[in-house]
Design a protein around this motif. Sequence first.
Motif, PDB file in Angstrom:
ATOM      1  N   MET A   1       0.898  -1.330  -0.095  1.00 55.59           N
ATOM      2  CA  MET A   1      -0.160   0.026  -0.028  1.00 55.59           C
ATOM      3  C   MET A   1       0.845   1.168   0.008  1.00 55.59           C
ATOM      4  SD  MET A   1      -2.749  -0.961   2.759  1.00 55.59           S
ATOM      5  CE  MET A   1      -3.909  -2.292   2.584  1.00 55.59           C
ATOM      6  N   GLU A   2       0.663   2.316  -0.868  1.00 53.29           N
ATOM      7  CA  GLU A   2       1.410   3.350  -0.990  1.00 53.29           C
ATOM      8  C   GLU A   2       1.212   4.401   0.056  1.00 53.29           C
ATOM      9  OE1 GLU A   2      -0.558   5.889  -4.472  1.00 53.29           O
ATOM     10  OE2 GLU A   2       0.155   3.883  -5.133  1.00 53.29           O
ATOM     11  N   ASN A   3       1.985   5.114   0.592  1.00 53.24           N
ATOM     12  CA  ASN A   3       1.798   6.259   1.380  1.00 53.24           C
ATOM     13  C   ASN A   3       1.313   5.548   2.698  1.00 53.24           C
ATOM     14  OD1 ASN A   3       2.509   8.174  -0.400  1.00 53.24           O
ATOM     15  ND2 ASN A   3       0.689   8.365  -1.218  1.00 53.24           N
ATOM     16  N   GLU A   4       1.546   4.268   2.975  1.00 51.27           N
ATOM     17  CA  GLU A   4       1.010   3.669   4.269  1.00 51.27           C
ATOM     18  C   GLU A   4       2.042   3.962   5.535  1.00 51.27           C
ATOM     19  OE1 GLU A   4       0.614  -0.750   6.193  1.00 51.27           O
ATOM     20  OE2 GLU A   4       0.427  -0.540   3.969  1.00 51.27           O
ATOM     21  N   LYS A   5       1.561   4.487   6.586  1.00 48.61           N
ATOM     22  CA  LYS A   5       2.414   4.424   7.855  1.00 48.61           C
ATOM     23  C   LYS A   5       2.038   3.594   8.897  1.00 48.61           C
ATOM     24  CE  LYS A   5       3.954   8.765   6.231  1.00 48.61           C
ATOM     25  NZ  LYS A   5       3.952  10.402   6.222  1.00 48.61           N
ATOM     26  N   THR A   6       2.656   2.756   9.413  1.00 44.13           N
ATOM     27  CA  THR A   6       2.346   1.808  10.421  1.00 44.13           C
ATOM     28  C   THR A   6       2.916   2.012  11.688  1.00 44.13           C
ATOM     29  OG1 THR A   6       1.983   0.350   8.401  1.00 44.13           O
ATOM     30  CG2 THR A   6       1.966  -0.766  10.648  1.00 44.13           C
ATOM     31  N   PHE A   7       2.256   1.583  12.953  1.00 40.10           N
ATOM     32  CA  PHE A   7       2.894   1.563  14.116  1.00 40.10           C
ATOM     33  C   PHE A   7       1.889   0.317  14.819  1.00 40.10           C
ATOM     34  CE2 PHE A   7      -0.406   4.644  14.510  1.00 40.10           C
ATOM     35  CZ  PHE A   7      -1.035   4.104  15.776  1.00 40.10           C
ATOM     36  N   LYS A   8       2.987  -0.269  15.976  1.00 40.46           N
ATOM     37  CA  LYS A   8       2.498  -1.026  16.574  1.00 40.46           C
ATOM     38  C   LYS A   8       1.471  -0.876  17.700  1.00 40.46           C
ATOM     39  CE  LYS A   8       5.419  -4.942  17.439  1.00 40.46           C
ATOM     40  NZ  LYS A   8       6.334  -5.560  18.561  1.00 40.46           N
ATOM     41  N   HIS A  15      -2.506   1.046  10.775  1.00 50.63           N
ATOM     42  CA  HIS A  15      -1.841   1.509   9.133  1.00 50.63           C
ATOM     43  C   HIS A  15      -2.787   2.660   9.148  1.00 50.63           C
ATOM     44  CE1 HIS A  15      -0.484  -2.897   8.738  1.00 50.63           C
ATOM     45  NE2 HIS A  15      -1.500  -2.991   9.290  1.00 50.63           N
ATOM     46  N   ILE A  16      -1.903   4.048   8.813  1.00 57.98           N
ATOM     47  CA  ILE A  16      -2.544   5.306   8.528  1.00 57.98           C
ATOM     48  C   ILE A  16      -2.399   5.514   7.024  1.00 57.98           C
ATOM     49  CG2 ILE A  16      -2.336   7.605   9.096  1.00 57.98           C
ATOM     50  CD1 ILE A  16      -1.062   6.954  11.654  1.00 57.98           C
ATOM     51  N   LEU A  17      -3.650   5.193   6.260  1.00 59.44           N
ATOM     52  CA  LEU A  17      -3.340   5.190   4.683  1.00 59.44           C
ATOM     53  C   LEU A  17      -4.019   6.817   4.714  1.00 59.44           C
ATOM     54  CD1 LEU A  17      -5.219   2.142   3.907  1.00 59.44           C
ATOM     55  CD2 LEU A  17      -2.862   2.647   4.012  1.00 59.44           C
ATOM     56  N   PRO A  18      -3.815   7.457   3.448  1.00 58.66           N
ATOM     57  CA  PRO A  18      -4.370   8.769   3.089  1.00 58.66           C
ATOM     58  C   PRO A  18      -6.032   8.953   3.228  1.00 58.66           C
ATOM     59  CG  PRO A  18      -2.915   7.938   1.280  1.00 58.66           C
ATOM     60  CD  PRO A  18      -3.149   7.065   2.352  1.00 58.66           C
ATOM     61  N   ASN A  19      -6.694   7.843   3.110  1.00 54.22           N
ATOM     62  CA  ASN A  19      -8.281   8.089   3.255  1.00 54.22           C
ATOM     63  C   ASN A  19      -8.792   7.328   4.453  1.00 54.22           C
ATOM     64  OD1 ASN A  19      -7.532   5.722   2.011  1.00 54.22           O
ATOM     65  ND2 ASN A  19      -9.208   5.660   0.660  1.00 54.22           N
ATOM     66  N   LYS A  20      -8.009   6.585   5.033  1.00 51.58           N
ATOM     67  CA  LYS A  20      -8.474   5.901   6.177  1.00 51.58           C
ATOM     68  C   LYS A  20      -7.632   5.209   7.185  1.00 51.58           C
ATOM     69  CE  LYS A  20      -9.869   2.800   2.941  1.00 51.58           C
ATOM     70  NZ  LYS A  20     -10.585   1.615   2.542  1.00 51.58           N
ATOM     71  N   ILE A  21      -8.033   4.636   8.294  1.00 50.70           N
ATOM     72  CA  ILE A  21      -7.152   4.258   9.406  1.00 50.70           C
ATOM     73  C   ILE A  21      -7.568   2.817   9.548  1.00 50.70           C
ATOM     74  CG2 ILE A  21      -6.470   4.157  11.576  1.00 50.70           C
ATOM     75  CD1 ILE A  21      -6.870   7.034  12.114  1.00 50.70           C
ATOM     76  N   ILE A  22      -6.601   1.895   9.361  1.00 54.02           N
ATOM     77  CA  ILE A  22      -6.941   0.559   9.270  1.00 54.02           C
ATOM     78  C   ILE A  22      -6.257  -0.206  10.658  1.00 54.02           C
ATOM     79  CG2 ILE A  22      -6.935  -1.826   8.298  1.00 54.02           C
ATOM     80  CD1 ILE A  22      -6.935  -0.165   5.634  1.00 54.02           C
ATOM     81  N   LEU A  23      -6.903  -0.952  11.378  1.00 50.46           N
ATOM     82  CA  LEU A  23      -6.400  -1.748  12.501  1.00 50.46           C
ATOM     83  C   LEU A  23      -6.365  -3.042  12.364  1.00 50.46           C
ATOM     84  CD1 LEU A  23      -7.969   0.765  15.082  1.00 50.46           C
ATOM     85  CD2 LEU A  23      -5.766   0.433  14.897  1.00 50.46           C
ATOM     86  N   THR A  24      -5.153  -3.616  12.486  1.00 48.99           N
ATOM     87  CA  THR A  24      -5.008  -5.301  12.066  1.00 48.99           C
ATOM     88  C   THR A  24      -4.553  -5.838  13.391  1.00 48.99           C
ATOM     89  OG1 THR A  24      -2.993  -5.034  11.527  1.00 48.99           O
ATOM     90  CG2 THR A  24      -4.744  -4.947   9.694  1.00 48.99           C
ATOM     91  N   ARG A  25      -5.138  -7.175  13.523  1.00 50.63           N
ATOM     92  CA  ARG A  25      -4.628  -7.887  14.904  1.00 50.63           C
ATOM     93  C   ARG A  25      -3.892  -8.717  14.291  1.00 50.63           C
ATOM     94  NH1 ARG A  25     -10.914  -7.869  16.663  1.00 50.63           N
ATOM     95  NH2 ARG A  25     -10.660  -6.000  18.139  1.00 50.63           N
ATOM     96  N   ASP A  26      -2.634  -9.090  15.213  1.00 50.14           N
ATOM     97  CA  ASP A  26      -1.672 -10.093  14.795  1.00 50.14           C
ATOM     98  C   ASP A  26      -1.277 -10.714  15.832  1.00 50.14           C
ATOM     99  OD1 ASP A  26       0.308 -10.991  13.342  1.00 50.14           O
ATOM    100  OD2 ASP A  26       1.720  -9.609  13.793  1.00 50.14           O
ATOM    101  N   GLY A  27      -0.657 -11.998  15.682  1.00 48.44           N
ATOM    102  CA  GLY A  27      -0.165 -12.789  16.964  1.00 48.44           C
ATOM    103  C   GLY A  27      -1.390 -13.274  17.925  1.00 48.44           C
ATOM    104  N   ILE A  28      -1.000 -13.967  19.099  1.00 50.00           N
ATOM    105  CA  ILE A  28      -1.809 -14.615  19.989  1.00 50.00           C
ATOM    106  C   ILE A  28      -2.674 -13.513  20.652  1.00 50.00           C
ATOM    107  CG2 ILE A  28      -2.066 -15.579  22.080  1.00 50.00           C
ATOM    108  CD1 ILE A  28       0.941 -16.806  21.473  1.00 50.00           C
TER     109      ILE A  28
END
Length: 163
Positions: A1-8, A15-28
């Motif tokens: 994804m272009e222009n994506e900025k991510t933090f834990k 994931h901060i994108l130009p038009n939305k914020i997406i929260l993903t879950r990872d791990g246990i």
Amino acid sequence: MENEKTFKTKTGFCHILPNKIILTRDGIIGNVAKVTVGKNITRILIIYSGLSTFLLYSAFNSFQKGQVPISVIYLIVSLFLIYGIFTSLKNSATPIIERTKIKSVKFKKATFGITRSRFEILFEEENGKIKKRLIMLPGSMSNGEKETERAIELMKEEKLINE
């Protein structure tokens, strides 16, 4: 994804994108959160309601048996859960937030040993209701201070907060 900025986050990544914020879950921890919370918090609030009902019943039962100290403890814990339920009714667990729907973003600093640092995002849902999405940041045991600084920097860079 272009222009994506991510933090834990506590349970995955933001994931901060130009038009939305997406929260993903990872791990246990993320997988447990998926099962217990899902996309909304109704399930967890039902669990809290059942637990507080059980505690109220136990408090009443203990009080009738003359066990006043334990009934007071049950009552206090139950009231704490009920308070938590009512303060959580306006919260959301949605994984996608449109940036055009965001009303405000606030950063809440951690209270050492008690709370985690977090972002509180007020946004408008599709049905027009204002909801709050909490983005919990990693704790001190998982390099939380460094990750929090990175998250604040990204949020400022994206002009979501202006502290």
